[in-house]
Design an enzyme around this catalytic site. Structure first.
Site, short mmCIF file in Angstrom:
data_model
loop_
_atom_site.label_atom_id
_atom_site.label_comp_id
_atom_site.label_asym_id
_atom_site.label_seq_id
_atom_site.Cartn_x
_atom_site.Cartn_y
_atom_site.Cartn_z
CE1 TYR A 1 -78.77 65.33 -7.51
CE2 TYR A 1 -78.43 67.46 -6.47
CZ TYR A 1 -78.00 66.46 -7.31
OH TYR A 1 -76.80 66.59 -7.94
CE LYS B 1 -78.91 51.13 -15.65
NZ LYS B 1 -77.93 50.67 -16.66
CG ASP C 1 -75.68 52.17 -18.92
OD1 ASP C 1 -76.65 52.63 -19.54
OD2 ASP C 1 -75.57 50.95 -18.66
CG ASP D 1 -74.94 66.86 -10.55
OD1 ASP D 1 -74.51 68.00 -10.79
OD2 ASP D 1 -74.41 66.10 -9.71
CG ASP E 1 -69.84 68.31 -13.51
OD1 ASP E 1 -70.67 69.23 -13.60
OD2 ASP E 1 -69.02 68.22 -12.57
C1 IPM Z 1 -74.76 71.62 -9.74
C2 IPM Z 1 -74.02 71.30 -8.48
C3 IPM Z 1 -75.03 71.08 -7.36
C4 IPM Z 1 -75.89 69.90 -7.74
C5 IPM Z 1 -74.42 70.91 -5.96
C6 IPM Z 1 -73.49 72.04 -5.61
C7 IPM Z 1 -75.48 70.71 -4.91
O1 IPM Z 1 -73.20 70.19 -8.65
O2 IPM Z 1 -75.47 72.64 -9.77
O3 IPM Z 1 -74.61 70.89 -10.72
O4 IPM Z 1 -75.53 68.75 -7.48
O5 IPM Z 1 -76.97 70.13 -8.30
MN MN Z 2 -73.12 69.43 -10.68
#
Ligand code: IPM
Ligand code: MN
Length: 372
Positions: A142, A189, A222, A246, A250
């Site tokens: 990042y 990884k 993975d 990240d 999700d």
């Molecule tokens: C998160 C979001 C952020 C990230 C974005 C909005 C920059 O997806 O907080 O998980 O990738 O960290």
């Molecule tokens: Mn995110």
């Protein structure tokens, strides 16, 4: 306790869910006699529209001069499909994380008993899942050097980590594991990436020198992505870098039944910020259908950060009641949903007066009333 809280509600559904978090904190103030003072700041697409900058200096100063930051969400469709946009809302969030030194992003996730049948995954797979993800937040790909060739046809993002960056988040993950089920899984990884091999080396050394009592496991990312939906209850604390954290968080949100339930805390040595992990959900903006629970639970994490444990527990209890009695938004309740605002009303009411709130809810459930 007196707390000055910066409120950066941001874009999309950010303001409406953050309103419910504030409502919840107001109820806590009432019930426990605290004094919370909220000050709003601009961030994200709305800040670009108004000032040209996704993180105006006043906002950053506000965050540095308050005790904690309550964050909503950022992002807007007009930027998502425009890779050439010179400024992007996300830059505001990334800069905020960096400037405040928020190197540890903590994302708890559990399968609520009352929601076991809401997840697209089978009940027997997700039952008993209780994971906390420790995601490194201010380093890695990042923030590494970004390059694009002059002709615009070759681009790269550097994934760089140093030993101290790995150590400081790892300490937090091991310490958290000691208070939980004593198990850390490092997700990396290391079969391919040099930076991941450094993570493995540093984490292994730290475990041996300082946390020999904590079980340490390793998984390639993975495989971890697969294990997360095959057998999530095997995980206790997951420790990982910025981008893997990240993605995996999700994915993990599917277990809980809705991404609208997941809160997070971002902490450094000096500052702390609390935000739902969901995005700005532009399609839902202003419709009253956004789930405010992630924002409300982020407020609970804020209180926990200041050691207001009874208060934080009460918010969690109110959320559990909302889930138990189906007092939720359409993501979790298609047939008889409440609005974003009404979910917040119930939670706030429950905090001040549990029995009265439940009594009123019964009427809603029986169709005798639509307002809580
Ligand atoms: C998160 C979001 C952020 C990230 C974005 C909005 C920059 O997806 O907080 O998980 O990738 O960290
Ligand atoms: Mn995110």
């Amino acid at each position: 306790m007196k707390l000055d809280i910066a409120v950066l509600s941001g874009d999309g559904i950010g303001p409406e869910v953050t309103d419910q978090a504030i409502k919840t904190l107001n109820a806590i103030e009432n019930r426990f006699d605290h004094n919370f003072n909220f000050q709003e700041g601009l961030v994200g697409a709305i800040a670009i529209d108004e000032t040209g900058d996704p993180l105006p200096k006043e906002t950053l100063d506000l965050c540095k001069n308050t005790d904690a930051v309550l964050f909503g969400s950022i992002g807007a469709p007009k930027y998502d499909n425009d890779p050439s946009a010179p400024v992007r809302p996300e830059q505001g969030l990334l800069k905020l994380r960096k400037e405040l030194g928020l190197y540890a992003n903590i994302r708890p996730l559990k399968a609520y008993t009352t929601l076991l049948d809401q997840s697209p995954l089978k009940r027997e797979i997700i039952e008993g899942t209780d994971i906390t993800i420790y995601r490194e937040l201010t380093g890695g790909i990042y923030f590494g050097e970004k390059k694009i060739s002059e002709d615009g046809n070759v681009a790269s993002d550097l994934c760089e980590y140093s030993r101290p960056e790995i150590e400081r988040i790892s300490h937090l993950a091991f310490q958290a594991a000691r208070k939980r089920r004593n198990k850390v899984t490092l997700v990396d990884k290391a079969n391919v990436l040099e930076s991941s091999r450094l993570w493995r080396k540093v984490v292994t050394e730290l475990a041996a020198s300082t946390y020999p009592d904590v079980e340490l496991h390793f998984l390639f990312v993975d495989n971890a992505a697969m294990q997360m939906i095959l057998n999530p209850s095997q995980f206790d604390v997951i420790l990982t870098n910025n981008i893997f954290g990240d993605i995996i968080s999700d994915e993990a949100s599917v277990i809980g039944g809705s991404i609208g339930l997941l809160a997070s805390a971002s902490a450094g040595t000096k500052y702390a910020m609390f935000e739902p992990i969901h995005g700005s959900f532009p399609q839902a903006t202003g419709k009253g259908i956004a789930n405010p629970i992630a924002a409300v639970l982020s407020a609970a994490m804020l209180l926990e950060h200041f050691n207001l444990l009874e208060e934080s527990k009460l918010i969690n209890e109110a959320v559990e009641k909302a889930l138990e009695f189906n007092l939720t938004t359409p993501d979790l309740n298609e047939t008889n949903p409440l609005t974003t605002d009404n979910v917040g009303d119930f939670i706030a009411h429950y905090i001040v007066s549990p029995n009265e709130a439940l009594e009123k809810f019964k009427n809603v459930n029986l169709g005798q009333s639509t307002v809580i």
